[in-house]
Structures are given as C-alpha cells and as structure tokens.
Design a protein around this motif. Structure first.
Motif, PDB file in Angstrom:
ATOM      1  N   ARG A  26      70.977 110.916 -28.918  1.00 43.57           N
ATOM      2  CA  ARG A  26      72.071 110.987 -29.881  1.00 43.57           C
ATOM      3  C   ARG A  26      73.190 110.003 -29.539  1.00 43.57           C
ATOM      4  O   ARG A  26      73.869 109.485 -30.413  1.00 43.57           O
ATOM      5  CB  ARG A  26      72.618 112.416 -29.917  1.00 43.57           C
ATOM      6  CG  ARG A  26      73.520 112.676 -31.089  1.00 43.57           C
ATOM      7  CD  ARG A  26      73.958 114.101 -31.112  1.00 43.57           C
ATOM      8  NE  ARG A  26      74.727 114.357 -29.888  1.00 43.57           N
ATOM      9  CZ  ARG A  26      75.193 115.540 -29.536  1.00 43.57           C
ATOM     10  NH1 ARG A  26      74.943 116.588 -30.276  1.00 43.57           N
ATOM     11  NH2 ARG A  26      75.883 115.700 -28.444  1.00 43.57           N
ATOM     12  N   SER A  27      73.347 109.725 -28.230  1.00 44.54           N
ATOM     13  CA  SER A  27      74.413 108.807 -27.806  1.00 44.54           C
ATOM     14  C   SER A  27      74.064 107.334 -28.060  1.00 44.54           C
ATOM     15  O   SER A  27      74.935 106.474 -27.999  1.00 44.54           O
ATOM     16  CB  SER A  27      74.730 109.008 -26.330  1.00 44.54           C
ATOM     17  OG  SER A  27      73.656 108.543 -25.532  1.00 44.54           O
ATOM     18  N   ILE A  28      72.800 107.046 -28.336  1.00 39.33           N
ATOM     19  CA  ILE A  28      72.370 105.673 -28.616  1.00 39.33           C
ATOM     20  C   ILE A  28      72.705 105.361 -30.078  1.00 39.33           C
ATOM     21  O   ILE A  28      72.366 106.147 -30.969  1.00 39.33           O
ATOM     22  CB  ILE A  28      70.861 105.505 -28.349  1.00 39.33           C
ATOM     23  CG1 ILE A  28      70.546 105.813 -26.887  1.00 39.33           C
ATOM     24  CG2 ILE A  28      70.396 104.100 -28.718  1.00 39.33           C
ATOM     25  CD1 ILE A  28      69.070 105.934 -26.592  1.00 39.33           C
ATOM     26  N   PRO A  29      73.335 104.228 -30.323  1.00 36.42           N
ATOM     27  CA  PRO A  29      73.699 103.894 -31.705  1.00 36.42           C
ATOM     28  C   PRO A  29      72.474 103.777 -32.610  1.00 36.42           C
ATOM     29  O   PRO A  29      71.409 103.313 -32.189  1.00 36.42           O
ATOM     30  CB  PRO A  29      74.395 102.532 -31.575  1.00 36.42           C
ATOM     31  CG  PRO A  29      74.783 102.418 -30.146  1.00 36.42           C
ATOM     32  CD  PRO A  29      73.809 103.230 -29.368  1.00 36.42           C
ATOM     33  N   ALA A  30      72.639 104.219 -33.849  1.00 33.04           N
ATOM     34  CA  ALA A  30      71.564 104.108 -34.840  1.00 33.04           C
ATOM     35  C   ALA A  30      71.168 102.641 -34.968  1.00 33.04           C
ATOM     36  O   ALA A  30      71.998 101.742 -34.879  1.00 33.04           O
ATOM     37  CB  ALA A  30      72.037 104.659 -36.187  1.00 33.04           C
ATOM     38  N   GLY A  31      69.898 102.406 -35.136  1.00 38.32           N
ATOM     39  CA  GLY A  31      69.398 101.035 -35.230  1.00 38.32           C
ATOM     40  C   GLY A  31      68.943 100.497 -33.884  1.00 38.32           C
ATOM     41  O   GLY A  31      68.248  99.492 -33.820  1.00 38.32           O
ATOM     42  N   GLN A  32      69.360 101.150 -32.794  1.00 33.82           N
ATOM     43  CA  GLN A  32      68.965 100.717 -31.450  1.00 33.82           C
ATOM     44  C   GLN A  32      68.080 101.755 -30.764  1.00 33.82           C
ATOM     45  O   GLN A  32      67.599 101.534 -29.665  1.00 33.82           O
ATOM     46  CB  GLN A  32      70.203 100.463 -30.593  1.00 33.82           C
ATOM     47  CG  GLN A  32      71.094  99.364 -31.108  1.00 33.82           C
ATOM     48  CD  GLN A  32      72.349  99.219 -30.258  1.00 33.82           C
ATOM     49  OE1 GLN A  32      72.446  99.745 -29.152  1.00 33.82           O
ATOM     50  NE2 GLN A  32      73.335  98.503 -30.780  1.00 33.82           N
ATOM     51  N   ARG A  33      67.872 102.873 -31.422  1.00 35.52           N
ATOM     52  CA  ARG A  33      67.150 103.983 -30.789  1.00 35.52           C
ATOM     53  C   ARG A  33      65.684 103.673 -30.532  1.00 35.52           C
ATOM     54  O   ARG A  33      65.147 104.007 -29.483  1.00 35.52           O
ATOM     55  CB  ARG A  33      67.292 105.247 -31.633  1.00 35.52           C
ATOM     56  CG  ARG A  33      68.700 105.787 -31.598  1.00 35.52           C
ATOM     57  CD  ARG A  33      68.845 107.044 -32.401  1.00 35.52           C
ATOM     58  NE  ARG A  33      70.231 107.471 -32.346  1.00 35.52           N
ATOM     59  CZ  ARG A  33      70.851 108.105 -33.318  1.00 35.52           C
ATOM     60  NH1 ARG A  33      70.193 108.402 -34.431  1.00 35.52           N
ATOM     61  NH2 ARG A  33      72.112 108.444 -33.190  1.00 35.52           N
ATOM     62  N   THR A  34      65.010 103.028 -31.463  1.00 29.84           N
ATOM     63  CA  THR A  34      63.585 102.735 -31.280  1.00 29.84           C
ATOM     64  C   THR A  34      63.377 101.845 -30.059  1.00 29.84           C
ATOM     65  O   THR A  34      62.508 102.126 -29.213  1.00 29.84           O
ATOM     66  CB  THR A  34      62.998 102.064 -32.538  1.00 29.84           C
ATOM     67  OG1 THR A  34      63.152 102.953 -33.642  1.00 29.84           O
ATOM     68  CG2 THR A  34      61.530 101.728 -32.355  1.00 29.84           C
ATOM     69  N   ASP A  35      64.181 100.789 -29.937  1.00 29.09           N
ATOM     70  CA  ASP A  35      64.060  99.906 -28.772  1.00 29.09           C
ATOM     71  C   ASP A  35      64.383 100.652 -27.480  1.00 29.09           C
ATOM     72  O   ASP A  35      63.710 100.477 -26.461  1.00 29.09           O
ATOM     73  CB  ASP A  35      64.984  98.687 -28.920  1.00 29.09           C
ATOM     74  CG  ASP A  35      64.480  97.696 -29.953  1.00 29.09           C
ATOM     75  OD1 ASP A  35      63.266  97.694 -30.230  1.00 29.09           O
ATOM     76  OD2 ASP A  35      65.313  96.936 -30.492  1.00 29.09           O
ATOM     77  N   ALA A  36      65.417 101.496 -27.522  1.00 22.99           N
ATOM     78  CA  ALA A  36      65.806 102.250 -26.329  1.00 22.99           C
ATOM     79  C   ALA A  36      64.704 103.218 -25.913  1.00 22.99           C
ATOM     80  O   ALA A  36      64.375 103.326 -24.722  1.00 22.99           O
ATOM     81  CB  ALA A  36      67.109 103.002 -26.590  1.00 22.99           C
ATOM     82  N   VAL A  37      64.117 103.911 -26.873  1.00 24.91           N
ATOM     83  CA  VAL A  37      63.031 104.847 -26.567  1.00 24.91           C
ATOM     84  C   VAL A  37      61.838 104.093 -25.999  1.00 24.91           C
ATOM     85  O   VAL A  37      61.217 104.530 -25.017  1.00 24.91           O
ATOM     86  CB  VAL A  37      62.642 105.671 -27.815  1.00 24.91           C
ATOM     87  CG1 VAL A  37      61.336 106.420 -27.599  1.00 24.91           C
ATOM     88  CG2 VAL A  37      63.758 106.627 -28.193  1.00 24.91           C
ATOM     89  N   CYS A  38      61.507 102.950 -26.587  1.00 27.81           N
ATOM     90  CA  CYS A  38      60.380 102.146 -26.079  1.00 27.81           C
ATOM     91  C   CYS A  38      60.632 101.705 -24.641  1.00 27.81           C
ATOM     92  O   CYS A  38      59.721 101.776 -23.796  1.00 27.81           O
ATOM     93  CB  CYS A  38      60.142 100.935 -26.977  1.00 27.81           C
ATOM     94  SG  CYS A  38      59.472 101.379 -28.588  1.00 27.81           S
ATOM     95  N   ARG A  39      61.848 101.248 -24.344  1.00 29.42           N
ATOM     96  CA  ARG A  39      62.179 100.845 -22.967  1.00 29.42           C
ATOM     97  C   ARG A  39      62.052 102.025 -22.012  1.00 29.42           C
ATOM     98  O   ARG A  39      61.509 101.895 -20.911  1.00 29.42           O
ATOM     99  CB  ARG A  39      63.599 100.272 -22.902  1.00 29.42           C
ATOM    100  CG  ARG A  39      63.716  98.843 -23.376  1.00 29.42           C
ATOM    101  CD  ARG A  39      65.074  98.226 -23.001  1.00 29.42           C
ATOM    102  NE  ARG A  39      66.212  99.051 -23.382  1.00 29.42           N
ATOM    103  CZ  ARG A  39      66.824  99.027 -24.587  1.00 29.42           C
ATOM    104  NH1 ARG A  39      66.371  98.224 -25.531  1.00 29.42           N
ATOM    105  NH2 ARG A  39      67.860  99.801 -24.839  1.00 29.42           N
ATOM    106  N   MET A  40      62.565 103.195 -22.418  1.00 30.54           N
ATOM    107  CA  MET A  40      62.518 104.380 -21.552  1.00 30.54           C
ATOM    108  C   MET A  40      61.081 104.806 -21.273  1.00 30.54           C
ATOM    109  O   MET A  40      60.733 105.128 -20.132  1.00 30.54           O
ATOM    110  CB  MET A  40      63.278 105.536 -22.212  1.00 30.54           C
ATOM    111  CG  MET A  40      64.766 105.367 -22.230  1.00 30.54           C
ATOM    112  SD  MET A  40      65.508 106.819 -23.023  1.00 30.54           S
ATOM    113  CE  MET A  40      66.861 106.078 -23.904  1.00 30.54           C
ATOM    114  N   VAL A  41      60.244 104.813 -22.315  1.00 31.73           N
ATOM    115  CA  VAL A  41      58.849 105.225 -22.150  1.00 31.73           C
ATOM    116  C   VAL A  41      58.104 104.246 -21.239  1.00 31.73           C
ATOM    117  O   VAL A  41      57.382 104.650 -20.324  1.00 31.73           O
ATOM    118  CB  VAL A  41      58.145 105.355 -23.519  1.00 31.73           C
ATOM    119  CG1 VAL A  41      56.645 105.522 -23.358  1.00 31.73           C
ATOM    120  CG2 VAL A  41      58.734 106.515 -24.308  1.00 31.73           C
ATOM    121  N   CYS A  42      58.291 102.963 -21.470  1.00 32.10           N
ATOM    122  CA  CYS A  42      57.617 101.949 -20.646  1.00 32.10           C
ATOM    123  C   CYS A  42      58.089 102.017 -19.197  1.00 32.10           C
ATOM    124  O   CYS A  42      57.282 101.923 -18.264  1.00 32.10           O
ATOM    125  CB  CYS A  42      57.844 100.555 -21.224  1.00 32.10           C
ATOM    126  SG  CYS A  42      56.963 100.283 -22.779  1.00 32.10           S
TER     127      CYS A  42
END
Length: 103
Positions: A26-42
């Motif tokens: 929720r703290s990640i700005p909209a539009g950046q969440r997909t990239d952030a989730v991908c980085r976290m998972v990887c």
C-alpha cells in the motif's frame, strides 16, 4: 503487443504476515507496484537459492570433518588439566601441614 499475465491477490488482515505485506504494498505508489513486487519476488528467490547453496556447502564440509581428532585432542587437554590440578592439590596439602610435623 506484449503478452501480459494478470494475478489477483487478496490479503487476510488477520494474518500478521499478510497484514505486513499489505502495508508494504500500500505504501508503494500506484503505477510502481508491479515493478516493486517483481523485484521483491526475484530478490526473495535469489536469497533462497543462495541460502540453499550455503547450506549444501556446509553439509558437505561437515561430512568431511573428522571430529574424532578434535575430541581426542580435547580429551588429552582434559587429562593434562586433571594432572595439573592434582599436582596443585598435592602442593596445597603439603603447605597445609603444620611446621611441627616437618621437623
């Protein structure tokens, strides 16, 4: 057009781990969440692979470790300690004798 895949998640706020993940996302700005989730998972996957490799190396090294040598060295050191303590005890007992018995 690039191929896309969609993944929908729902979080149970009763679960501490899922609640924490929800607050982070929720703290990640909209539009950046997909990239952030991908980085976290990887990153989590890389860390798990590294941890697994380290565990494997440690297991392999432990298989080749000769613990009997170390135990026998410790036993020898323990025997020496007992001999030294016995010698010191004998000296102390000699010192405890009264001067009248020495003459």
């Amino acid at each position: 057009m690039a191929e896309k895949r969609r993944l929908n998640l729902s979080f149970s706020l009763a679960s501490p781990q899922q609640r924490e993940a929800w607050h982070i996302l929720r703290s990640i700005p909209a539009g950046q969440r997909t990239d952030a989730v991908c980085r976290m998972v990887c990153k989590a996957h890389e860390q798990e692979a590294l941890l697994s490799a380290i565990r494997g190396l440690i297991r392999e090294e432990l298989c080749h470790l000769d613990l009997t040598t170390e135990k026998s060295q410790q036993a020898q050191a323990g025997d020496m300690d007992e001999n030294v303590l016995g010698f010191l005890l004998a000296l102390q007992q000699e010192g405890d004798e009264s001067p009248d018995t020495l003459f």
